[in-house]
Design an enzyme around this catalytic site. Structure first.
Site, PDB file in Angstrom:
ATOM      1  N   SER A  79       0.599   2.180  -8.984  1.00 62.94           N
ATOM      2  CA  SER A  79       1.950   2.031  -8.813  1.00 62.94           C
ATOM      3  C   SER A  79       2.480   1.051  -7.950  1.00 62.94           C
ATOM      4  CB  SER A  79       2.851   3.583  -8.420  1.00 62.94           C
ATOM      5  OG  SER A  79       2.122   3.911  -7.118  1.00 62.94           O
ATOM      6  N   ASP A 106      -2.775  -1.676  -3.421  1.00 62.70           N
ATOM      7  CA  ASP A 106      -3.888  -0.694  -3.449  1.00 62.70           C
ATOM      8  C   ASP A 106      -4.189   0.014  -4.703  1.00 62.70           C
ATOM      9  OD1 ASP A 106      -1.559   1.013  -3.072  1.00 62.70           O
ATOM     10  OD2 ASP A 106      -2.580   1.764  -1.158  1.00 62.70           O
ATOM     11  N   SER A 142       0.749  -1.105   0.113  1.00 62.08           N
ATOM     12  CA  SER A 142       0.073  -0.156  -0.010  1.00 62.08           C
ATOM     13  C   SER A 142       0.873   1.175   0.101  1.00 62.08           C
ATOM     14  CB  SER A 142      -0.886   0.084   1.383  1.00 62.08           C
ATOM     15  OG  SER A 142      -1.669   1.127   1.407  1.00 62.08           O
ATOM     16  N   HIS A 143       0.279   2.295  -0.188  1.00 60.19           N
ATOM     17  CA  HIS A 143       0.921   3.795  -0.325  1.00 60.19           C
ATOM     18  C   HIS A 143       1.177   4.137   1.082  1.00 60.19           C
ATOM     19  CE1 HIS A 143       0.504   3.417  -4.628  1.00 60.19           C
ATOM     20  NE2 HIS A 143       1.310   4.573  -4.968  1.00 60.19           N
ATOM     21  N   SER A 144       0.221   3.650   1.745  1.00 61.94           N
ATOM     22  CA  SER A 144       0.123   4.096   3.237  1.00 61.94           C
ATOM     23  C   SER A 144       0.396   2.888   4.228  1.00 61.94           C
ATOM     24  CB  SER A 144      -1.152   4.457   3.577  1.00 61.94           C
ATOM     25  OG  SER A 144      -1.480   4.623   5.087  1.00 61.94           O
TER      26      SER A 144
END
Length: 223
Positions: free
Chosen positions: A70, A67, A9-11
């Protein structure tokens, strides 16, 4: 051993929270979060995804979920860099629902292809229309007494247990019916405390599956 799962995930908070949630459904499965950049900002870290994939593999391979676009690229590059790229699969499915479905499938002992398919199919709407009961199907009516009804953890417990039997099982609430081997389908029924569900089974171990389902419901799913 079981298939490991990596959540890309980006987070970091999103990945960690989802890993914690999925672990409630699959306590014996290794689930590794790989979210955010090393400085705590939003993004995906290739090195972290590679490391998480390696840590998640206990010998049966790994399934990675992501997610956003990228994150998919990062996951795929990480898999390509492994000594044995065939040991890991990047699943194309919704992150949250896919993680839950994959975790339950892994807990049930399914191989990485089946776990990846479970994650991917989590994005496909379930058909809740009731089907006519086959002539050879057995059925039992049960009342839910546990506080949360047939939701996340209880649904996962039921799915994991039913997967041990050679039987086709469905669960019906009112005019809706769901596959007894799909945690998301069971959760979508919205069965609550006090509701009466009908569990239907057919196959060589149908009776045993129904007996176990009754045992779980009567025991409040171990809560």
């Amino acid at each position: 051993m079981s298939v490991g799962i990596v959540l890309v995930s980006h987070s970091a908070k999103l990945a960690e929270g989802l890993a914690e949630l999925a672990a409630q459904m699959a306590p014996d499965v290794t689930i590794r979060p790989a979210g955010g950049l090393s400085d705590g900002s939003i993004g995906t870290d290739y090195d972290e995804v590679v490391a998480a994939t390696q840590r998640a593999d206990s010998g049966d391979g790994v399934v990675l979920l992501y997610d956003l676009g990228s994150a998919q690229m990062t996951a795929e590059l990480a898999v390509e860099s492994l000594a044995d790229p065939s040991a890991a699969i990047v699943a194309d499915g919704p992150l949250v629902e896919g993680a839950i479905a994959a975790a339950v499938a892994a807990q049930a002992g399914q191989d990485r292809t089946a776990v990846a398919e479970a994650a991917a199919s989590a994005g496909i709407p379930e058909d809740l229309a009731p089907a006519e009961a086959p002539a050879d199907a057995a059925e039992v009516e049960l009342e839910l007494h546990n506080k949360v009804g047939l939701h996340a953890r209880p649904a996962a417990v039921l799915v994991r247990t039913l997967s041990e039997f050679d039987a086709e099982v469905t669960v019906r609430l009112g005019d809706q019916e769901a596959d007894g081997h799909s945690v998301l389908a069971l959760m979508s029924l919205g069965a609550r405390q006090g509701d009466r569900i009908r569990v239907r089974a057919r196959g060589p171990q149908a009776s045993a599956a129904l007996e176990k389902a009754k045992e779980l419901v009567d025991g409040n799913f171990g809560e």
